[in-house]
Design a protein around this motif. Structure first.
Motif, PDB file in Angstrom:
ATOM      1  N   ALA A  11       0.862  -1.165   0.108  1.00  0.00           N
ATOM      2  CA  ALA A  11      -0.154  -0.062   0.105  1.00  0.00           C
ATOM      3  C   ALA A  11       0.738   1.305   0.001  1.00  0.00           C
ATOM      4  CB  ALA A  11      -1.050   0.055   1.264  1.00  0.00           C
ATOM      5  N   THR A  12       0.607   2.124  -0.703  1.00  0.00           N
ATOM      6  CA  THR A  12       1.380   3.647  -1.111  1.00  0.00           C
ATOM      7  C   THR A  12       0.305   4.671  -0.654  1.00  0.00           C
ATOM      8  OG1 THR A  12       2.578   2.370  -2.629  1.00  0.00           O
ATOM      9  CG2 THR A  12       2.939   4.768  -2.259  1.00  0.00           C
ATOM     10  N   GLY A  13       0.437   5.148   0.180  1.00  0.00           N
ATOM     11  CA  GLY A  13      -0.289   6.393   0.698  1.00  0.00           C
ATOM     12  C   GLY A  13      -1.257   6.269   1.975  1.00  0.00           C
ATOM     13  N   GLY A  14      -1.249   5.323   2.648  1.00  0.00           N
ATOM     14  CA  GLY A  14      -2.168   5.044   3.819  1.00  0.00           C
ATOM     15  C   GLY A  14      -3.466   4.952   3.457  1.00  0.00           C
ATOM     16  N   ARG A  15      -4.542   5.615   4.176  1.00  0.00           N
ATOM     17  CA  ARG A  15      -5.818   4.894   4.230  1.00  0.00           C
ATOM     18  C   ARG A  15      -6.336   5.601   2.775  1.00  0.00           C
ATOM     19  NH1 ARG A  15      -8.643   2.147   7.548  1.00  0.00           N
ATOM     20  NH2 ARG A  15     -10.571   3.312   6.390  1.00  0.00           N
ATOM     21  N   LEU A  26      -4.266  -8.002  -7.579  1.00  0.00           N
ATOM     22  CA  LEU A  26      -5.008  -6.852  -6.942  1.00  0.00           C
ATOM     23  C   LEU A  26      -4.264  -5.619  -7.182  1.00  0.00           C
ATOM     24  CD1 LEU A  26      -7.074  -6.423  -4.681  1.00  0.00           C
ATOM     25  CD2 LEU A  26      -5.213  -6.385  -3.031  1.00  0.00           C
ATOM     26  N   ASP A  27      -4.846  -4.774  -7.649  1.00  0.00           N
ATOM     27  CA  ASP A  27      -4.189  -3.484  -8.334  1.00  0.00           C
ATOM     28  C   ASP A  27      -5.406  -2.533  -8.501  1.00  0.00           C
ATOM     29  OD1 ASP A  27      -2.753  -1.656  -9.644  1.00  0.00           O
ATOM     30  OD2 ASP A  27      -2.272  -2.861 -11.433  1.00  0.00           O
ATOM     31  N   LEU A  28      -5.282  -1.628  -7.312  1.00  0.00           N
ATOM     32  CA  LEU A  28      -6.623  -0.734  -7.195  1.00  0.00           C
ATOM     33  C   LEU A  28      -6.567   0.398  -6.077  1.00  0.00           C
ATOM     34  CD1 LEU A  28      -9.297  -1.646  -4.698  1.00  0.00           C
ATOM     35  CD2 LEU A  28      -8.158  -3.478  -5.743  1.00  0.00           C
TER      36      LEU A  28
END
Length: 72
Positions: A11-15, A26-28
């Motif tokens: 995960a890049t960028g938290g929430r 999985l790419d979303l």
């Protein structure tokens, strides 16, 4: 205990971020839901992904128990 399967994701960028599995299936984008202060409910959120995985595993466990005749 020997691991049977290992899943990896980043995960890049938290929430409010971008998530991607190491095999690219999985790419979303994920976003904070409106109920938690997010702008909209137009994107999946981390809680949805967790709930989906948990429910799939729980359903599989129940089906195994039923197939073995433990529940009638």
């Amino acid at each position: 205990m020997k691991a049977i399967y290992t899943a990896e994701a980043t995960a890049t960028g938290g929430r409010n971020s971008y998530v991607k599995s190491n095999n690219d299936i999985l790419d979303l984008q994920v976003r904070l839901p409106r109920a938690m202060g997010g702008a909209s409910d137009d994107y999946p959120n981390p809680e949805m992904l967790f709930a989906a995985g948990y429910s799939a595993c729980f359903d599989s466990a129940l089906n195994l128990v039923i197939s073995q005749g433990a529940i009638k």
